[in-house]
Design a protein around this motif. Structure first.
Motif, PDB file in Angstrom:
ATOM      1  N   LEU A 192      26.718  10.097  28.197  1.00  0.00           N
ATOM      2  CA  LEU A 192      27.857   9.172  28.143  1.00  0.00           C
ATOM      3  C   LEU A 192      29.199   9.901  28.207  1.00  0.00           C
ATOM      4  CD1 LEU A 192      26.611   6.642  25.470  1.00  0.00           C
ATOM      5  CD2 LEU A 192      26.496   6.495  27.943  1.00  0.00           C
ATOM      6  N   LEU A 193      29.176  11.205  27.964  1.00  0.00           N
ATOM      7  CA  LEU A 193      30.414  11.971  28.074  1.00  0.00           C
ATOM      8  C   LEU A 193      30.882  12.034  29.519  1.00  0.00           C
ATOM      9  CD1 LEU A 193      29.739  15.024  25.716  1.00  0.00           C
ATOM     10  CD2 LEU A 193      31.475  13.256  25.405  1.00  0.00           C
ATOM     11  N   VAL A 194      29.917  11.993  30.451  1.00  0.00           N
ATOM     12  CA  VAL A 194      30.293  12.152  31.857  1.00  0.00           C
ATOM     13  C   VAL A 194      29.967  10.931  32.715  1.00  0.00           C
ATOM     14  CG1 VAL A 194      30.258  14.658  31.954  1.00  0.00           C
ATOM     15  CG2 VAL A 194      28.121  13.399  32.218  1.00  0.00           C
ATOM     16  N   LEU A 195      29.054  10.082  32.267  1.00  0.00           N
ATOM     17  CA  LEU A 195      28.659   8.936  33.094  1.00  0.00           C
ATOM     18  C   LEU A 195      28.829   7.645  32.298  1.00  0.00           C
ATOM     19  CD1 LEU A 195      25.342  10.223  34.749  1.00  0.00           C
ATOM     20  CD2 LEU A 195      27.547   9.853  35.877  1.00  0.00           C
ATOM     21  N   PRO A 196      29.011   6.506  32.998  1.00  0.00           N
ATOM     22  CA  PRO A 196      29.132   5.233  32.280  1.00  0.00           C
ATOM     23  C   PRO A 196      27.812   4.833  31.615  1.00  0.00           C
ATOM     24  CG  PRO A 196      29.107   4.861  34.645  1.00  0.00           C
ATOM     25  CD  PRO A 196      29.193   6.332  34.451  1.00  0.00           C
ATOM     26  N   PHE A 197      27.913   3.920  30.667  1.00  0.00           N
ATOM     27  CA  PHE A 197      26.795   3.495  29.834  1.00  0.00           C
ATOM     28  C   PHE A 197      25.563   3.097  30.647  1.00  0.00           C
ATOM     29  CE2 PHE A 197      24.571  -0.035  27.729  1.00  0.00           C
ATOM     30  CZ  PHE A 197      24.129   0.634  26.590  1.00  0.00           C
ATOM     31  N   GLN A 198      25.782   2.369  31.744  1.00  0.00           N
ATOM     32  CA  GLN A 198      24.648   1.864  32.532  1.00  0.00           C
ATOM     33  C   GLN A 198      23.808   3.003  33.127  1.00  0.00           C
ATOM     34  OE1 GLN A 198      27.734   0.950  32.668  1.00  0.00           O
ATOM     35  NE2 GLN A 198      28.011  -1.235  33.016  1.00  0.00           N
ATOM     36  N   LEU A 199      24.403   4.166  33.222  1.00  0.00           N
ATOM     37  CA  LEU A 199      23.710   5.297  33.859  1.00  0.00           C
ATOM     38  C   LEU A 199      23.203   6.321  32.849  1.00  0.00           C
ATOM     39  CD1 LEU A 199      26.007   5.905  36.957  1.00  0.00           C
ATOM     40  CD2 LEU A 199      23.802   4.752  36.881  1.00  0.00           C
ATOM     41  N   GLN A 200      23.101   5.926  31.567  1.00  0.00           N
ATOM     42  CA  GLN A 200      22.786   6.937  30.552  1.00  0.00           C
ATOM     43  C   GLN A 200      21.398   7.555  30.755  1.00  0.00           C
ATOM     44  OE1 GLN A 200      22.692   5.673  26.526  1.00  0.00           O
ATOM     45  NE2 GLN A 200      21.542   3.812  26.894  1.00  0.00           N
ATOM     46  N   ASN A 201      20.480   6.794  31.392  1.00  0.00           N
ATOM     47  CA  ASN A 201      19.146   7.365  31.590  1.00  0.00           C
ATOM     48  C   ASN A 201      19.087   8.353  32.744  1.00  0.00           C
ATOM     49  OD1 ASN A 201      18.023   6.186  29.411  1.00  0.00           O
ATOM     50  ND2 ASN A 201      17.157   4.442  30.520  1.00  0.00           N
ATOM     51  N   VAL A 202      20.131   8.382  33.576  1.00  0.00           N
ATOM     52  CA  VAL A 202      20.171   9.367  34.659  1.00  0.00           C
ATOM     53  C   VAL A 202      20.092  10.769  34.080  1.00  0.00           C
ATOM     54  CG1 VAL A 202      21.626  10.365  36.465  1.00  0.00           C
ATOM     55  CG2 VAL A 202      21.403   7.876  36.259  1.00  0.00           C
ATOM     56  N   GLY A 203      20.843  10.986  33.008  1.00  0.00           N
ATOM     57  CA  GLY A 203      20.819  12.288  32.352  1.00  0.00           C
ATOM     58  C   GLY A 203      19.424  12.641  31.870  1.00  0.00           C
ATOM     59  N   VAL A 248      17.310  13.703  34.830  1.00  0.00           N
ATOM     60  CA  VAL A 248      17.711  15.023  35.326  1.00  0.00           C
ATOM     61  C   VAL A 248      17.129  16.102  34.410  1.00  0.00           C
ATOM     62  CG1 VAL A 248      19.666  16.580  35.667  1.00  0.00           C
ATOM     63  CG2 VAL A 248      19.789  14.218  36.511  1.00  0.00           C
ATOM     64  N   ALA A 249      17.259  15.886  33.094  1.00  0.00           N
ATOM     65  CA  ALA A 249      16.706  16.861  32.144  1.00  0.00           C
ATOM     66  C   ALA A 249      15.192  16.961  32.298  1.00  0.00           C
ATOM     67  CB  ALA A 249      17.056  16.439  30.710  1.00  0.00           C
ATOM     68  N   PHE A 250      14.570  15.821  32.506  1.00  0.00           N
ATOM     69  CA  PHE A 250      13.118  15.761  32.675  1.00  0.00           C
ATOM     70  C   PHE A 250      12.674  16.589  33.876  1.00  0.00           C
ATOM     71  CE2 PHE A 250       9.438  13.086  34.262  1.00  0.00           C
ATOM     72  CZ  PHE A 250       8.540  13.577  33.335  1.00  0.00           C
ATOM     73  N   LEU A 251      13.354  16.367  35.016  1.00  0.00           N
ATOM     74  CA  LEU A 251      12.996  17.106  36.227  1.00  0.00           C
ATOM     75  C   LEU A 251      13.225  18.599  36.046  1.00  0.00           C
ATOM     76  CD1 LEU A 251      14.298  14.681  38.991  1.00  0.00           C
ATOM     77  CD2 LEU A 251      11.932  15.167  38.339  1.00  0.00           C
ATOM     78  N   LEU A 252      14.318  18.930  35.350  1.00  0.00           N
ATOM     79  CA  LEU A 252      14.595  20.345  35.103  1.00  0.00           C
ATOM     80  C   LEU A 252      13.483  20.995  34.283  1.00  0.00           C
ATOM     81  CD1 LEU A 252      18.418  20.676  34.342  1.00  0.00           C
ATOM     82  CD2 LEU A 252      17.084  21.860  36.114  1.00  0.00           C
ATOM     83  N   VAL A 253      13.069  20.315  33.233  1.00  0.00           N
ATOM     84  CA  VAL A 253      12.016  20.889  32.385  1.00  0.00           C
ATOM     85  C   VAL A 253      10.716  21.006  33.176  1.00  0.00           C
ATOM     86  CG1 VAL A 253      10.559  20.506  30.362  1.00  0.00           C
ATOM     87  CG2 VAL A 253      13.021  20.153  30.202  1.00  0.00           C
ATOM     88  N   LEU A 254      10.398  19.971  33.949  1.00  0.00           N
ATOM     89  CA  LEU A 254       9.165  20.026  34.731  1.00  0.00           C
ATOM     90  C   LEU A 254       9.198  21.166  35.737  1.00  0.00           C
ATOM     91  CD1 LEU A 254       7.933  16.426  35.522  1.00  0.00           C
ATOM     92  CD2 LEU A 254       7.175  18.026  33.794  1.00  0.00           C
TER      93      LEU A 254
END
Lengths: 297, 241
Positions: free
Chosen positions: A262-273, A276-282
Motif C-alpha cells: 500500500l506504500l506504493v500501490l492503491p488498495f485494490q492492487l494490494q495483492n499484486v505485491g 510478486v513476492a511469491f514468484l520471487l520466492v519460488l
C-alpha cells in the motif's frame, strides 16, 4: 514522518498476518498429513465467520470468544466430512487419479457451500459491531487497531497451542509420523485413516476460528472465501508445502507484504505485491522458505 | 510349542503378477525363524502381508490363533506384531526420542514406555546421545538401530525384521546381528527375520525357509539347511553377490 508511516504499515501487516498464519496452518496440516489440497478451506472459514456472527447477534457472544467456540463443532464437522467424503478419495490406489478426484471433490464442496450459504442467508454482507473494532491503541505516532490486535493475539495463542499439541503429545506426534511415512506409521499401531480424520478436523477448526477472528474487523459474506483461499495457498507454498511453522511464517509474510504494498500501490492492487513476492520466492527458493526436501505426492 | 504365527496358502499378486503363491509357514511361540532367498523372491512382500501393508489375494494369516487377515496394519500392530521394515523407515522429521516413543504407541505398550525406553537405550547407547536429534540426520547404521529400537518399544509378541543389514557397512552389520542375538537371548522374543545374508541369518535362527520366486522351495532346521547341498551351492558358495 516517513519512518512512522513505515512502522505503521509494518504493524498493521503483522497483525493481519497473524490471522492469515492461523488460516494457513490449517491448510498446511491437512496437506501435510493427507496430501490433499483442500480447495474448500476458505468456505469453512466463511462458515466459521457466520457461526461467530450468529453467536454474536443471537446470543451476544463476543466474537473473540465466538471464534474459540467454533472450534469444537468444526472439528466434528471435519471428522464427518472426512468420514463421508474424503475417505473415498484418499489412500486407496493410484495417487494420480486420486489427486484428480480430491481436486474435484474439494472444489465441488467449495461451490456447494458458497452457493448454499448465498441461497439460505442472502448474499448481503454483514458485520459484527464491537466496541473495540473502531478503537485504537495509540503508541506514540502509531495507531494500532484494537480488534486486529486482539485477533492477532488470539491467533498467536491458537498457533502456539497447535505447536505444543504437535510436538508434545502422543496424538500430535502420531499425526506427524503419519505425514512422514504412512506405511511405517501403520506398523506402530497408528491408524492412518483416523489420523486423516483428526488432521482434517483440526485443519477445519483452525480455519473456522481464524474466520471468527477475522469477523471482528472484516465484512461477512458468502463469497468471502475467494479473497483468502489464494492467500492461504501462497502462504503454505511460501513456507514449504506441509510445513506448519513454514505456513505460520508464510502467513505473517503475506500480511506484511500486503500492507507494505500500500506504500506504493492503491488498495485494490494490494495483492499484486503478494504475488510478486511469491514468484520471487519460488524463483529463488522453489522448495519454499522452510521446505527442506522435495516430497513427491 | 504353540503357534504364534501361522500362514497358510498365502497368495499375493500385483497387477496380475504373482509375488507370492501358496506360501505356508509357521512360527512357534519363542521361536526364531528366518526366511532367506534371492532378491525379488517375495520376502518383503511376505512380511508386508503378515503386517497388513499388502493386500492378500488368497490364504490365511493367524496370529495367536486369531485370523488377522482382514485387519488393518494398525490393528495388527496393536495386537503385538512389530514390523521393522526394509529401508528402516524411521520418521525423518521427528526426533530420535519421538520415534522411539511412537514405537510404544499401542495401548498395551504405552503404560510400560519408561521401562522399554530404558532397555532400548541400554541396548543402543548411541540413540540416547542422539535423543534430541532429528531421525533423518542419523547415519544409516544409527537409523537401523533406531528402527530396531522402535520395534522393541512396542513390547511385541512377534518381531518382524526385514533386511536389517541392507546397505550397511560390515562392522555395523556385525553389530546389528550381535544385537539381534542378544535381544533373542534376553527376552525369548519370537522373531521372523528376512535376510539376503543367508549364513548369518541361518546361524542366528532355529529354523528357516528358503523362498524363491514367491514359493517356499525348502524348509528345515538351521543345521539341516546349512548342510543342504542346494543351499551350499547357491547361497554359501555364491557369496560373491
Amino acid at each position: 514522518m516517513i519512518v512512522a508511516d513505515l512502522v505503521q504499515y509494518v504493524v498493521t501487516g503483522l497483525l493481519v498476518g497473524g490471522v492469515y498464519a492461523l488460516m494457513s496452518i490449517g491448510l498446511a496440516l491437512i496437506f501435510g498429513v493427507m496430501r490433499v489440497v483442500n480447495f474448500a478451506q476458505g468456505d469453512f472459514m466463511m462458515l466459521g465467520m457466520y457461526l461467530t456472527y450468529w453467536l454474536a447477534i443471537g446470543y451476544g457472544v463476543d466474537p473473540l470468544l465466538g471464534a474459540l467456540l467454533t472450534i469444537p463443532p468444526f472439528f466434528v464437522l471435519g471428522l464427518v466430512v472426512h468420514r463421508l467424503l474424503l475417505v473415498h478419495v484418499t489412500g486407496r490406489g493410484d495417487p494420480q487419479r486420486e489427486m484428480d478426484a480430491q481436486l474435484i471433490l474439494t472444489l465441488g464442496l467449495s461451490l456447494i457451500i458458497t452457493n448454499a450459504v448465498t441461497m439460505l442467508l442472502s448474499p448481503e454482507p454483514r458485520g459484527i459491531k464491537t466496541a473495540y473494532a473502531t478503537q485504537a491503541f495509540v503508541v506514540g505516532p502509531i495507531l494500532v487497531n484494537q480488534a486486529r490486535s486482539y485477533a492477532f493475539a488470539m491467533a498467536l495463542l491458537l498457533a502456539v497451542v497447535v505447536y505444543v499439541f504437535l510436538t508434545r503429545t502422543d496424538l500430535g506426534k502420531a499425526l506427524r509420523a503419519a505425514a512422514d511415512d504412512p506405511e511405517a506409521a501403520g506398523y506402530q499401531a497408528i491408524d492412518v485413516r483416523t489420523m486423516h480424520g483428526v488432521a482434517f478436523g483440526i485443519g477445519i477448526a483452525l480455519v473456522a476460528a481464524a474466520g471468527g477472528l477475522l469477523a471482528t474487523y472484516y465484512p461477512i459474506e458468502p463469497t468471502v472465501a475467494v479473497n483468502f483461499i489464494v492467500l492461504m495457498f501462497v502462504a503454505v507454498v511460501l513456507g514449504g508445502l506441509g510445513s506448519i511453522p513454514g505456513a505460520f511464517i508464510g502467513g505473517i509474510v503475506i500480511g506484511l507484504v500486503q500492507s507494505l504494498t500500500l506504500l506504493v500501490l492503491p488498495f485494490q492492487l494490494q495483492n499484486v505485491g503478494v504475488f510478486v513476492a511469491f514468484l520471487l520466492v519460488l524463483y529463488l527458493r522453489p522448495q519454499g522458505l522452510f521446505g527442506q526436501r522435495v516430497r513427491t505426492v | 510349542m504353540s503357534a504364534m504365527l501361522k500362514v497358510s496358502g498365502l497368495g499375493v499378486s500385483y497387477g496380475g503378477l504373482h509375488a507370492l503363491a501358496d506360501v505356508s509357514l509357521d512360527v512357534g511361540d519363542g521361536e526364531f525363524v528366518t526366511i532367506v532367498g534371492p532378491n525379488g523372491a517375495g520376502k518383503t512382500t511376505l512380511l508386508k502381508a503378515i503386517s497388513g501393508a499388502v493386500r492378500v489375494g488368497s490364504g490365511h494369516i493367524e496370529f495367536r490363533g486369531r485370523d488377522v487377515g482382514a485387519l488393518s496394519p494398525a490393528r495388527r500392530a496393536a495386537l503385538g506384531i512389530a514390523h521393522v521394515p526394509e529401508g528402516r523407515r524411521v520418521f525423518p522429521s521427528l526426533t530420535v526420542l519421538d520415534n522411539l516413543e511412537l514405537g510404544s504407541y499401542r495401548a498395551a505398550a504405552r503404560s510400560r514406555r519408561a521401562e522399554s525406553l530404558e532397555a532400548v537405550l541400554a541396548l543402543f547407547p548411541v540413540l540416547g546421545s542422539r535423543a534430541k536429534q532429528l531421525a533423518g540426520s542419523l547415519s544409516g547404521g544409527e537409523q537401523q538401530m533406531l528402527a530396531l529400537g522402535r520395534g522393541l518399544m512396542a513390547q511385541p509378541d512377534l518381531l518382524l525384521l526385514d533386511e536389517p543389514s541392507q546397505g550397511l557397512g560390515p562392522r555395523i552389520v556385525e553389530h546389528i546381528f550381535e544385537t539381534i542375538a542378544e535381544i533373542r537371548r534376553r527376552r525369548r522374543l519370537t522373531i521372523l527375520l528376512v535376510e539376503q545374508r543367508v549364513v548369518e541369518a541361518l546361524e542366528l535362527a532355529d529354523r528357516g525357509y528358503v523362498l524363491e520366486t514367491g514359493r517356499v522351495v525348502l524348509a528345515g532346521g538351521r543345521d539341516a539347511l546349512l548342510a543342504d547341498r542346494k543351499v551350499q551351492n547357491v547361497y554359501l558358495g555364491g557369496e560373491s553377490r
